[in-house]
Design an enzyme around this catalytic site. Structure first.
Site, short mmCIF file in Angstrom:
data_model
loop_
_atom_site.label_atom_id
_atom_site.label_comp_id
_atom_site.label_asym_id
_atom_site.label_seq_id
_atom_site.Cartn_x
_atom_site.Cartn_y
_atom_site.Cartn_z
N PRO A 3 0.84 -1.21 0.00
CA PRO A 3 0.00 0.00 0.00
C PRO A 3 0.87 1.25 0.00
O PRO A 3 1.85 1.31 0.74
CB PRO A 3 -0.78 -0.12 1.32
N MET A 4 0.52 2.21 -0.85
CA MET A 4 1.28 3.47 -0.87
C MET A 4 0.32 4.63 -1.08
O MET A 4 -0.35 4.73 -2.12
CB MET A 4 2.33 3.45 -1.99
N ALA A 5 0.28 5.51 -0.07
CA ALA A 5 -0.63 6.66 -0.12
C ALA A 5 -0.31 7.54 -1.32
O ALA A 5 0.85 7.83 -1.60
CB ALA A 5 -0.52 7.46 1.17
N GLN A 57 -6.99 -0.94 3.47
CA GLN A 57 -6.22 -0.72 4.70
C GLN A 57 -6.82 0.43 5.50
O GLN A 57 -7.08 1.49 4.94
CB GLN A 57 -4.75 -0.40 4.38
N CYS A 87 2.51 3.09 10.13
CA CYS A 87 2.67 4.50 9.73
C CYS A 87 3.50 5.26 10.77
O CYS A 87 3.16 5.31 11.94
CB CYS A 87 1.32 5.18 9.55
N LYS A 126 -0.23 -4.87 8.78
CA LYS A 126 1.09 -4.47 8.27
C LYS A 126 1.79 -3.69 9.37
O LYS A 126 1.23 -2.73 9.90
CB LYS A 126 0.94 -3.64 7.00
N GLY A 188 10.44 -4.47 2.06
CA GLY A 188 11.46 -3.44 2.23
C GLY A 188 12.60 -3.58 1.25
O GLY A 188 13.31 -4.59 1.23
N GLY A 211 6.83 -2.18 -2.84
CA GLY A 211 6.25 -0.85 -2.94
C GLY A 211 6.93 -0.04 -4.02
O GLY A 211 6.57 -0.07 -5.20
N ARG A 212 7.99 0.67 -3.61
CA ARG A 212 8.66 1.59 -4.54
C ARG A 212 9.20 0.86 -5.77
O ARG A 212 9.26 1.45 -6.86
CB ARG A 212 9.77 2.33 -3.78
#
Ligand code: FMN
Length: 316
Positions: A3-5, A57, A87, A126, A188, A211-212
């Site tokens: 998940p990425m805001a 989420q 977070c 998470k 990660g 993610g990234r």
């Protein structure tokens, strides 16, 4: 995909599912916001049928609100509810939400038990490895989660205090995965498929979350599944524009697509001139012309970690 805001919305999740990711999760959504039912929050919760399995989420500090929000997520038809315990953002943790829960695993267990008994769909979480280096307690958190009936734990291998600095501690993730009664998803710093495959094959985790790396290499999920991608930037961009217009309309699509084009270009020759040219586009058609022109000249090459900071901040 992690998940990425501001990134993993209905558009990018749909795209990445088509590109081979096995499961997707929404960005963090406020439990209080969901209960109030504002338009913006409801929009964050929107998903497409083709995304399934898709999780929503949620984050919050009150047990009652989290239970109520989880029920809303279930009634909207999501496949699972994911809780954000990672977070690190000040505003969130000061309110007792996100990674703040890691400071009190007993209270965290009470929250998870209450949510689990209110839900029929799976509950997942998470987390980070702990609050700071003096309170690394992820293995305890995993045991508590397992006792509460949580289906999996995704672990971002950094403490809250670390933010995005240093490297994710995969050795710690491995130790937790070996002893965990439930599946552990390691997370990660994965940016290549061989890294992901070796994490799983060498027992570091039961699955990985990326993610990234999904922005740096959107084909990574196909590669992990052993499918040789076409690495066709033009097709990727055409499809991204198509989905963004379908779900967001031309104007909002225009605003969000600029940043994705800049991320896709990171590390390729001429990327900074390309980024500058994106901001000269007045509308989505101009933006697409500029992007297609640039990417028609880019030869795909797999990205490795070039040491350049890339999105060093986020909500988990
Ligand atoms: C821009 C950005 C936004 C993020 N938003 C969320 C979020 O909403 N919820 C969450 O659990 N994690 C969030 N994260 C954390 C990621 O899910 C992931 O744990 C982290 O980026 C490390 O994985 P990676 O190295 O594969 O990117 C975010 C990360 C970034 C970079």
């Amino acid at each position: 995909m992690a998940p990425m805001a501001g990134i993993s919305d209905i558009v990018f999740r749909t795209l990445i599912r088509e590109m081979g990711a096995q499961a997707v999760v929404s960005e963090l959504i406020s439990a209080e916001g969901l209960i109030r039912g504002g338009e913006k929050t409801r929009d964050l919760m929107r998903f497409a049928e083709s995304e399934r399995p898709v999780g929503i989420q949620i984050f919050g500090s009150s047990v009652a609100s989290m239970v109520q929000a989880a029920r809303i997520v279930e009634s909207e038809g999501a496949d699972f509810v994911d809780v954000n315990f990672g977070c690190p953002v000040k505003k969130v943790v000061c309110d007792g939400a996100g990674a703040a829960w890691l400071k009190d695993p007993i209270k965290l267990g009470e929250l998870l038990s209450a949510m689990k008994s209110a839900l029929r769909i799976p509950l997942t979480i998470k987390v980070r490895t702990g609050w700071d280096e003096n309170s690394i307690n992820v293995s305890q958190v995993v045991q508590v989660a397992a006792q509460c009936g949580v289906s999996w734990v995704a672990i971002h291998g950094r403490t809250r205090a670390q933010g995005y600095s240093g490297l994710a501690d995969w050795e710690l993730i491995r130790q937790v995965a070996i002893h965990s009664p439930i599946p552990i998803i390691g997370n990660g710093d994965i940016i290549t498929a061989p890294q992901a495959v070796s994490r799983i094959q060498n027992g570091y985790a039961h699955a990985v979350m990326i993610g990234r790396g999904a922005l740096k290499n959107p084909w990574i999920f196909q590669q992990i599944a052993g499918i040789e991608p076409d690495f066709d930037f033009l097709r990727l961009i055409e499809r991204h524009f198509e989905l963004a217009i379908e779900y967001r309309g031309k104007f909002r699509a225009f605003l969000t697509l600029k940043k994705f084009m800049a991320w896709y270009a990171a590390g390729y020759p001429g990327a900074s001139a390309f980024r500058a040219s994106l901001f000269q586009a007045d509308d989505i058609d101009a933006l697409k012309t500029i992007a297609l022109d640039y990417f028609s000249r880019v030869n795909y090459r797999p990205k490795t970690d070039d040491g350049q900071p890339f999105l060093m901040g986020g909500h988990g």
